[in-house]
Write a protein that holds these residues in place. Structure first.
Motif, PDB file in Angstrom:
ATOM      1  N   CYS A  55      -6.300  12.821  -7.945  1.00 18.61           N
ATOM      2  CA  CYS A  55      -5.187  12.150  -7.269  1.00 18.61           C
ATOM      3  C   CYS A  55      -5.721  11.544  -5.978  1.00 18.61           C
ATOM      4  O   CYS A  55      -6.241  12.254  -5.119  1.00 18.61           O
ATOM      5  CB  CYS A  55      -4.081  13.161  -6.983  1.00 18.61           C
ATOM      6  SG  CYS A  55      -2.675  12.465  -6.091  1.00 18.61           S
ATOM      7  N   GLN A  56      -5.629  10.211  -5.856  1.00 14.46           N
ATOM      8  CA  GLN A  56      -6.147   9.498  -4.684  1.00 14.46           C
ATOM      9  C   GLN A  56      -5.131   8.471  -4.205  1.00 14.46           C
ATOM     10  O   GLN A  56      -4.159   8.177  -4.907  1.00 14.46           O
ATOM     11  CB  GLN A  56      -7.455   8.779  -5.029  1.00 14.46           C
ATOM     12  CG  GLN A  56      -8.578   9.692  -5.446  1.00 14.46           C
ATOM     13  CD  GLN A  56      -9.852   8.932  -5.759  1.00 14.46           C
ATOM     14  OE1 GLN A  56      -9.913   7.701  -5.720  1.00 14.46           O
ATOM     15  NE2 GLN A  56     -10.908   9.672  -6.078  1.00 14.46           N
ATOM     16  N   MET A  57      -5.370   7.935  -3.026  1.00 13.30           N
ATOM     17  CA  MET A  57      -4.535   6.851  -2.493  1.00 13.30           C
ATOM     18  C   MET A  57      -5.265   5.524  -2.650  1.00 13.30           C
ATOM     19  O   MET A  57      -6.470   5.445  -2.441  1.00 13.30           O
ATOM     20  CB  MET A  57      -4.247   7.068  -1.006  1.00 13.30           C
ATOM     21  CG  MET A  57      -3.343   8.244  -0.701  1.00 13.30           C
ATOM     22  SD  MET A  57      -1.674   8.036  -1.292  1.00 13.30           S
ATOM     23  CE  MET A  57      -1.054   6.797  -0.177  1.00 13.30           C
ATOM     24  N   SER A  58      -4.530   4.505  -3.027  1.00 15.60           N
ATOM     25  CA  SER A  58      -5.062   3.149  -3.105  1.00 15.60           C
ATOM     26  C   SER A  58      -3.985   2.196  -2.601  1.00 15.60           C
ATOM     27  O   SER A  58      -2.894   2.124  -3.189  1.00 15.60           O
ATOM     28  CB  SER A  58      -5.441   2.808  -4.553  1.00 15.60           C
ATOM     29  OG  SER A  58      -5.893   1.478  -4.647  1.00 15.60           O
ATOM     30  N   LEU A  59      -4.260   1.518  -1.511  1.00 12.56           N
ATOM     31  CA  LEU A  59      -3.296   0.596  -0.899  1.00 12.56           C
ATOM     32  C   LEU A  59      -1.950   1.285  -0.654  1.00 12.56           C
ATOM     33  O   LEU A  59      -0.892   0.773  -0.992  1.00 12.56           O
ATOM     34  CB  LEU A  59      -3.118  -0.649  -1.761  1.00 12.56           C
ATOM     35  CG  LEU A  59      -4.376  -1.488  -1.966  1.00 12.56           C
ATOM     36  CD1 LEU A  59      -4.109  -2.595  -2.960  1.00 12.56           C
ATOM     37  CD2 LEU A  59      -4.866  -2.064  -0.658  1.00 12.56           C
ATOM     38  N   ASN A  60      -2.006   2.488  -0.085  1.00 16.06           N
ATOM     39  CA  ASN A  60      -0.818   3.284   0.243  1.00 16.06           C
ATOM     40  C   ASN A  60       0.011   3.686  -0.969  1.00 16.06           C
ATOM     41  O   ASN A  60       1.211   3.918  -0.861  1.00 16.06           O
ATOM     42  CB  ASN A  60       0.066   2.566   1.274  1.00 16.06           C
ATOM     43  CG  ASN A  60      -0.560   2.563   2.637  1.00 16.06           C
ATOM     44  OD1 ASN A  60      -1.398   3.400   2.947  1.00 16.06           O
ATOM     45  ND2 ASN A  60      -0.154   1.621   3.464  1.00 16.06           N
ATOM     46  N   VAL A  61      -0.627   3.738  -2.134  1.00 20.32           N
ATOM     47  CA  VAL A  61       0.047   4.169  -3.357  1.00 20.32           C
ATOM     48  C   VAL A  61      -0.771   5.285  -3.997  1.00 20.32           C
ATOM     49  O   VAL A  61      -1.966   5.116  -4.238  1.00 20.32           O
ATOM     50  CB  VAL A  61       0.186   2.990  -4.358  1.00 20.32           C
ATOM     51  CG1 VAL A  61       0.827   3.456  -5.650  1.00 20.32           C
ATOM     52  CG2 VAL A  61       0.965   1.848  -3.739  1.00 20.32           C
ATOM     53  N   PRO A  62      -0.150   6.445  -4.279  1.00 24.15           N
ATOM     54  CA  PRO A  62      -0.902   7.490  -4.964  1.00 24.15           C
ATOM     55  C   PRO A  62      -1.208   7.071  -6.397  1.00 24.15           C
ATOM     56  O   PRO A  62      -0.366   6.471  -7.070  1.00 24.15           O
ATOM     57  CB  PRO A  62       0.038   8.699  -4.933  1.00 24.15           C
ATOM     58  CG  PRO A  62       1.365   8.197  -4.520  1.00 24.15           C
ATOM     59  CD  PRO A  62       1.200   6.848  -3.937  1.00 24.15           C
ATOM     60  N   MET A  63      -2.431   7.342  -6.843  1.00 23.07           N
ATOM     61  CA  MET A  63      -2.846   6.944  -8.191  1.00 23.07           C
ATOM     62  C   MET A  63      -3.886   7.905  -8.710  1.00 23.07           C
ATOM     63  O   MET A  63      -4.473   8.669  -7.959  1.00 23.07           O
ATOM     64  CB  MET A  63      -3.387   5.516  -8.194  1.00 23.07           C
ATOM     65  CG  MET A  63      -4.442   5.208  -7.128  1.00 23.07           C
ATOM     66  SD  MET A  63      -6.131   5.659  -7.472  1.00 23.07           S
ATOM     67  CE  MET A  63      -6.604   4.497  -8.685  1.00 23.07           C
ATOM     68  N   TRP A  64      -4.082   7.885 -10.047  1.00 26.15           N
ATOM     69  CA  TRP A  64      -5.104   8.716 -10.688  1.00 26.15           C
ATOM     70  C   TRP A  64      -6.368   7.909 -10.864  1.00 26.15           C
ATOM     71  O   TRP A  64      -6.313   6.766 -11.315  1.00 26.15           O
ATOM     72  CB  TRP A  64      -4.620   9.193 -12.056  1.00 26.15           C
ATOM     73  CG  TRP A  64      -3.525  10.196 -11.960  1.00 26.15           C
ATOM     74  CD1 TRP A  64      -2.213  10.007 -12.244  1.00 26.15           C
ATOM     75  CD2 TRP A  64      -3.649  11.548 -11.539  1.00 26.15           C
ATOM     76  NE1 TRP A  64      -1.509  11.155 -12.021  1.00 26.15           N
ATOM     77  CE2 TRP A  64      -2.372  12.124 -11.592  1.00 26.15           C
ATOM     78  CE3 TRP A  64      -4.714  12.337 -11.114  1.00 26.15           C
ATOM     79  CZ2 TRP A  64      -2.133  13.443 -11.251  1.00 26.15           C
ATOM     80  CZ3 TRP A  64      -4.479  13.653 -10.776  1.00 26.15           C
ATOM     81  CH2 TRP A  64      -3.202  14.190 -10.838  1.00 26.15           C
ATOM     82  N   ARG A  65      -7.511   8.500 -10.522  1.00 27.03           N
ATOM     83  CA  ARG A  65      -8.806   7.833 -10.698  1.00 27.03           C
ATOM     84  C   ARG A  65      -9.701   8.737 -11.537  1.00 27.03           C
ATOM     85  O   ARG A  65      -9.874   9.913 -11.227  1.00 27.03           O
ATOM     86  CB  ARG A  65      -9.466   7.560  -9.361  1.00 27.03           C
ATOM     87  CG  ARG A  65     -10.862   6.938  -9.517  1.00 27.03           C
ATOM     88  CD  ARG A  65     -11.333   6.252  -8.287  1.00 27.03           C
ATOM     89  NE  ARG A  65     -10.429   5.141  -8.024  1.00 27.03           N
ATOM     90  CZ  ARG A  65     -10.331   4.536  -6.851  1.00 27.03           C
ATOM     91  NH1 ARG A  65     -11.057   4.923  -5.847  1.00 27.03           N
ATOM     92  NH2 ARG A  65      -9.505   3.536  -6.682  1.00 27.03           N
TER      93      ARG A  65
END
Length: 96
Positions: free
Chosen positions: A58-68
């Protein structure tokens, strides 16, 4: 003058990293798994998507939590089951 502006910009960058919602309140960011369970930022889980299994974080990308995806395949553990009883360890029998 340019150095002062650059220094102020760099100092303000960490403060701008928080996700701020309406009314200036800092939003609590997290991911969810397929059952809707909350997963905190930085946590790893095993995901299965389109028949593929992989470890995702679980990470942040452009202020959106997302799965990487961070690793192919999933970590697992298995215990061997001994289906046949061990007949040689009965302590109640005495040898004369």
């Amino acid at each position: 003058m340019k150095r002062i502006v650059l220094a102020l910009t760099l100092c303000a960058a960490p403060a701008m990293a928080d996700v701020v919602g309406p009314g200036g309140k800092v939003q609590d960011c997290y991911c969810t798994d397929k059952s809707g369970t909350r997963v905190e930022l930085g946590e790893l889980i095993c995901m299965q998507v389109d028949g593929r299994m992989f470890m995702a974080q679980c990470q942040m990308s452009l202020n959106v939590p997302m799965w990487r995806e961070v690793q192919e395949g999933c970590l697992s553990s298995g215990l061997r089951q001994n289906l046949a009883p061990d007949l040689g360890t009965n302590s109640s029998s005495s040898a004369s």
